[in-house]
Design an enzyme around this catalytic site. Structure first.
Site, short mmCIF file in Angstrom:
data_model
loop_
_atom_site.label_atom_id
_atom_site.label_comp_id
_atom_site.label_asym_id
_atom_site.label_seq_id
_atom_site.Cartn_x
_atom_site.Cartn_y
_atom_site.Cartn_z
N HIS A 50 0.89 -1.18 0.00
CA HIS A 50 0.00 0.00 0.00
C HIS A 50 0.93 1.23 0.00
O HIS A 50 2.11 1.09 -0.31
CB HIS A 50 -0.89 -0.11 1.25
N ASP A 100 -13.73 19.15 16.44
CA ASP A 100 -13.07 20.44 16.28
C ASP A 100 -11.69 20.24 16.90
O ASP A 100 -11.56 20.21 18.12
CB ASP A 100 -13.91 21.49 17.02
N GLY A 102 -1.93 4.40 -3.78
CA GLY A 102 -1.67 3.19 -2.98
C GLY A 102 -2.79 2.18 -3.12
O GLY A 102 -2.81 1.19 -2.39
N HIS A 103 -3.74 2.44 -4.01
CA HIS A 103 -4.92 1.57 -4.12
C HIS A 103 -4.97 0.81 -5.44
O HIS A 103 -4.54 1.31 -6.47
CB HIS A 103 -6.20 2.40 -3.97
N ASP A 108 -11.05 -3.38 -0.88
CA ASP A 108 -10.82 -1.99 -1.31
C ASP A 108 -11.44 -1.68 -2.68
O ASP A 108 -11.16 -2.37 -3.66
CB ASP A 108 -9.29 -1.80 -1.37
#
Ligand SMILES: [Zn+2]
Length: 528
Positions: free
Chosen positions: A134, A437, A360-361, A188
């Site tokens: 990856h 936040d 990376g996919h 993925d």
């Protein structure tokens, strides 16, 4: 024996990955990531899944298993561990990155470092860690078995045959797992809309070297801080062409430190220098590796572009290399940052111009290969937006092997129920989110966010009640005299009509007035 997989995040969006595996006696999580908030979330930096549902199974929830150290997989873990006491498993780099987060949030957690081929037991589940390639080291697929049920969960991967660090993607291993008879493949989907194969990380070296060789002044390089393989290539180039390196920015400094500690990054002692030392060298002898490839506020790239750094200012002759894809939602920030750099006379090279970034996919052909290696009974696409998940299922029409694979579309908030090796149903739970936040470290609920959006868009109306009289004040807009009179008349007309207390009634009437007259929903506050 029924086993359930509940999807908290990651199916229907890129980010916020979190999956719950649950048998009758035990449960564990895979990943707990964040999604980065875009400008439509005022004051919000990150979004995490709302894991309220987990409280109902608190007694059987034992562990969290992390596939790799990217923020969309580990960013929510510190928040999760404030609510639940879980065993944490992950690769060396993943755990190191997490330990920094635990330290920053002052929480103490016992962690377990795993390596390729390790097998752990969580109750009646057996989980084997399977290395994949990856864009970060120590990424694992998980081969999860529970009696006859065999599940392969591969969140992020590509089939890199020439990675910069570590071994190539192990094709044989996946064929062996396939031969064991996998019930469901969760895999993925991020890049399945892209044709062909994703190029290897090492394929960018020559283009990167070219860009460096064309630079006459200082070079500023930025990429995703956790991509140590990319940084390693830049270090090699700098050592080859005689540029010293200054590392600047908290995320990249942390990453380089961890990379050196774990032996993933070898940098000669005299290559790294300080900012002060760099000032004494000629411009063409220096490279800054900095944070901010997405133009993030407070990153080094952002601060240089905004002229906020006294000791580090952009100037004529500087070359900024942005070696990253821009994550959707960050386009505006990054574009503004680039324009400011040009204003100061610097130049910017990004992936539009040169082949200095690879994903990376897995692309379409790798996803098809994976299906062919595994030949599962069910394909459950994960890690993608709807178009990615649906396209992944469509790929089944293009692979023609001797096992019938059924494509299962599932999204956040769905529960997949298996009896033995059979998927017997898809159920739902209420899938909510929490909003972070980061500067205030506040965790906001859906209701808080709704209020915040109303506040940003429509302002505040304050009613100060003196008994018989009341004053009206607005914040964020001004009500003209005519409309204020209209509002007062509307209040007089409606007081006493509904059976509410005076404060509730006033707030209710003012809200109705703004909705009716302007189609607006200001926050209405009542003060005595
Ligand atoms: Zn990843």
């Amino acid at each position: 024996m029924s086993t359930k997989i509940s999807i908290f995040g990651g199916a229907g969006e890129i980010g916020m990955n979190m999956y719950l595996y649950e048998s009758e006696s035990v449960a564990f999580l895979v990943d707990c990531g964040v999604k980065f908030a875009d400008n439509s979330y005022p004051g919000i930096d990150m979004i995490i899944p709302d894991w309220d549902y987990l409280k109902s199974i608190k007694d059987k929830l034992r562990a969290i298993i992390l596939t790799h150290g990217h923020e969309d997989h580990i960013g929510g873990v510190p928040y999760l561990l404030e609510d639940f006491d879980l065993e944490v498993y992950g690769g060396n780099l993943t755990i190191k990155l997490l330990e920094y987060k635990f330290y920053e949030r002052k929480i103490k957690v016992l962690t377990n470092v795993v390596k390729d081929k390790d097998v752990i037991n969580v109750g009646d589940f057996q989980i084997e860690f399977v290395s994949v390639t990856h864009s970060i080291q120590d990424t694992f697929g998980l081969f999860i078995t529970n009696n006859d049920l065999k599940l392969l969960h591969i969140s992020d991967y590509k089939m890199d045959q020439a990675p910069v660090n570590g071994k190539p993607f192990d094709v044989h291993r996946f064929m062996e797992i396939g031969k064991k008879g996998v019930t469901a493949l969760l895999s993925d989907s991020t890049n399945v809309v892209n044709d062909g194969l994703t190029p290897s990380e090492s394929s960018i070296y020559n283009d990167l070297l070219d860009v460096f060789l064309q630079a006459n002044g200082r070079v500023f390089f930025t990429t995703f801080s956790s991509n140590l393989d990319r940084i390693k290539q830049v270090v090699e180039i700098c050592e080859q062409i005689g540029r010293k390196i200054v590392v600047d920015g908290s995320s990249v400094t942390k990453s380089v430190k961890i990379g050196r500690e774990l032996g993933l990054l070898n940098i000669k002692q005299d290559t790294l220098i300080s900012l002060q030392e760099a000032k004494k060298l000629d411009d063409d002898k220096v490279c800054f590796i900095i944070s901010g490839c997405q133009g993030e506020v407070n990153s080094t790239l952002y601060k240089i572009a905004s002229n906020e750094r006294k000791m580090l200012k952009a100037k004529e002759g500087d070359l900024f290399i942005i070696s990253a894809r821009v994550i959707p939602g960050n386009e505006l920030n990054l574009n503004n940052t680039i324009n400011k750099l040009y204003y100061y006379g610097a130049k910017v090279v990004d992936i539009e111009e040169k082949k200095i970034h690879v994903s990376g996919h897995a692309s379409k052909e790798e996803a098809k290969l994976m299906l062919n290696f595994i030949r599962p009974k069910y394909l459950i696409p994960i890690h993608g937006e709807y178009r990615h998940l649906k396209t992944h299922i469509e790929l089944l029409k293009e692979v023609n092997y001797d096992v019938e694979t059924e494509g299962i579309f599932a999204e956040d908030g769905e529960i997949l129920v298996f009896e033995g090796e059979k998927l017997v149903g898809q159920d739902n739970f209420e899938s909510k989110r929490k909003y972070i936040d980061a500067r205030g470290e506040f965790v906001l609920t859906e209701e808080d966010l709704k209020l915040k959006k109303n506040l940003a868009r429509d302002g505040i109306v304050i009613i100060q009640d003196f008994g018989k009289e009341f004053s009206l004040e607005t914040v964020g807009f001004t009500l003209n005299k005519e409309d204020e009179n209209r509002l007062r008349y509307f209040i007089d007309e409606n007081m006493g009509v509904v059976d509410l207390s005076r404060d509730e009634l006033l707030v209710n009437i003012v809200r109705r007035f703004f909705k009716k007259r302007f189609d607006k929903r200001p926050v209405v506050k009542y003060l005595i």
